[in-house]
Design an enzyme around this catalytic site. Structure first.
Site, PDB file in Angstrom:
ATOM      1  N   TRP A   1       0.836  -1.211   0.000  1.00  0.00           N
ATOM      2  CA  TRP A   1       0.000   0.000   0.000  1.00  0.00           C
ATOM      3  C   TRP A   1       0.863   1.250   0.000  1.00  0.00           C
ATOM      4  CZ3 TRP A   1      -0.343   4.132   3.367  1.00  0.00           C
ATOM      5  CH2 TRP A   1      -1.452   4.972   3.231  1.00  0.00           C
ATOM      6  N   HIS A   2       2.004   1.179   0.686  1.00  0.00           N
ATOM      7  CA  HIS A   2       2.854   2.358   0.800  1.00  0.00           C
ATOM      8  C   HIS A   2       3.597   2.692  -0.483  1.00  0.00           C
ATOM      9  CE1 HIS A   2       2.256   1.918   5.169  1.00  0.00           C
ATOM     10  NE2 HIS A   2       2.595   3.181   5.232  1.00  0.00           N
ATOM     11  N   GLY A   3       3.822   1.732  -1.328  1.00  0.00           N
ATOM     12  CA  GLY A   3       4.545   2.048  -2.550  1.00  0.00           C
ATOM     13  C   GLY A   3       4.717   0.838  -3.442  1.00  0.00           C
TER      14      GLY A   3
END
Length: 500
Positions: A351-353
């Site tokens: 989700w973060h990257g």
């Protein structure tokens, strides 16, 4: 003086990606003069004698303008998510047929995750597919993927999905007013970097007129100043140059520099992200609205379950309620529990990257949580852990291991991460020092102060703590923060989490 010229001449990693995004234009930053004028106009309209519906409409328009300040066409994505989820949730609420309810939910999920996947993960997937084909001896050239990532798309996607999921699971009724729902999706203080607000916590606040009391307005303004101080002075002014220099080095670092660069990033990302959340909460309070806390002094955590109860709370609870629990949580045996923890954190990392380094970051946290769950019934009963020395030991161990994960979060690639870890873990001590004396002193002092504040405030609430201070002391502190913000204004960058 030690090492290379200071400050560093190049930007790397998260900082470099954010500066690259900033060069393309970003939403009006909380630390810009333009935003001060924008906020002044919004507040003036909000306290005017206009009807409540007109004030809500003005807030909605302001929110769209706030987002459009980065890239106007991407407002269309907000409209798509808003319309699809309003329609799907309304239909779900009016039907009892399980198959039709599931189909409507699927429309919502497919739309939201489809947009997120296309813009955020399309290039990542095509690159990895090309590499997999090459490994099997099949030549395939990935098409060019020159698509700008809409700022904050991960945040508002999760927020709108929560609305439809809550209606589907009968946790909350659908919003009665389309205007209220549209404002819930786009409310500008937390639109691009959270907190990820649940519909039942924000939608009802739009139903009746809201106006901040003088006390609420004052406290909101104080939170705004505090958040800007964390972001501009501490994260950007003190810690970012040290982190950028360490992670930007192309040779093995001295262990002390490798550790200080990582510790600097741990403080930078906290002050940057918690700073944004604090600004968002403060601005909302100035308008009379309440947003949930997103951080509770995470570097005083004792264990990793405690860490995730304190770090990015709105995301960790979202992953728990909409992913971990539906997967079975801890209800289907130990092995399934460990698998659920690992899968949840791997997806949280992704989700973060769109990079394998983020997946590694999430995987390490999943492994930590699983190990903690396995160890707790075996050694958790020991009296040592109930003593102050025992708690400090566990807190330091938690902080140490969290910093190992930050290496993967910050590094642009695995070679950089391994180079940093070899120095930090004393596997190779031949690296050269690059950080100057000022960098060593300023970053060390900032990190030590952050840790001391977190430990002191571990079981305290900021508002209750500040309310006990003399008025003169509070005024002096906020005046000093404003002065520090003013003299470091020129060097501030976009918030790190704008890229997510």
């Amino acid at each position: 003086m030690r090492g290379a010229p200071w400050p560093p001449e190049r930007d790397y990693g998260v900082g470099g990606r954010i500066r690259a995004c900033a060069s393309q234009g970003l939403p009006v930053l909380f630390n810009s003069l333009t935003f001060i004028a924008f906020l002044g106009i919004v507040l003036a309209v909000h306290v005017s004698p206009l009807p409540w519906s007109a004030k809500k409409s003005s807030l909605l328009i302001a929110s769209y303008l706030f987002y459009a300040a980065w890239n106007p066409p991407f407002v269309i994505l907000l409209w798509i998510s808003t319309l699809v989820d309003w329609w799907a949730a309304g239909r779900i609420a009016r039907t009892e047929a399980p198959a039709r309810r599931r189909a409507l939910l699927l429309v919502s999920l497919a739309t939201n995750l489809g947009l997120l996947g296309y813009f955020k993960y399309g290039g990542f997937l095509t690159r990895n597919f090309a590499e997999a084909m090459a490994a099997m001896g099949v030549p395939w050239q990935a098409p060019a993927w020159d698509i700008v990532l809409p700022v904050g798309i991960s945040f508002y996607t999760f927020q709108t999905m929560a609305y439809t999921l809550d209606v589907y699971l009968r946790r909350a009724p659908p919003a009665r007013s389309f205007l209220d729902f549209a404002l819930f999706v786009t409310f500008f203080p937390q639109l691009v970097a959270g907190p990820i607000v649940r519909p039942r916590d924000l939608v009802p606040q739009f139903a009746t007129p809201r106006m901040a009391t003088a006390r609420q307005f004052g406290w909101g303004a104080m939170l705004l100043v505090l958040g800007l101080f964390e972001k501009i002075v501490v994260a950007d002014g003190i810690l970012a140059p040290v982190s950028d220099a360490a992670f930007g080095a192309r040779e093995l670092l001295h262990p002390g520099d490798a550790w200080l660069g990582t510790l600097a990033f741990s403080g930078q990302i906290f002050c940057d992200f918690a700073g944004y959340s604090t600004c968002a909460i403060g601005i909302a309070l100035m308008l009379g609205f309440s947003l949930p806390d997103n951080f509770r002094y995470p570097y005083a955590a004792i264990g990793f379950s405690d860490f995730w109860r304190r770090w990015h709370i709105s995301l960790s609870t979202w992953l728990r309620d909409y992913l971990y629990v539906p997967l079975g949580g801890n209800r289907q045996g130990a092995a399934r529990t460990y698998a659920n923890l690992m899968l949840t954190m791997l997806l949280g990392g992704l989700w973060h990257g769109a990079a394998w380094t983020f997946v590694a970051w999430g995987g390490l946290h999943g492994a930590y949580l699983a190990a903690e769950r396995w160890l707790k019934p075996r050694v958790g009963h020991l009296a040592l852990w109930r003593t102050l020395p025992g708690k400090l030991l566990l807190a330091l161990l938690t902080y140490f291991l969290v910093n190992i994960t930050w290496v993967f979060f910050r590094a642009t690639d695995f070679p950089t991460a391994w180079r940093m870890l070899r120095g930090m873990l004393l596997l190779d001590t031949g690296g050269a020092p690059i950080l100057g004396t000022y960098a060593l002193a300023s970053a060390s002092a900032a990190v030590a102060t952050i840790l001391a504040v977190h430990w002191h405030m571990r079981h305290r609430a900021l508002h209750a703590e500040v309310s006990r201070w003399p008025v003169a002391a509070t005024g002096t502190l906020w005046g000093l923060m404003l002065f520090a913000i003013a003299i470091t204004q020129g060097g501030s960058d976009a918030f790190i989490y704008f890229q997510f």
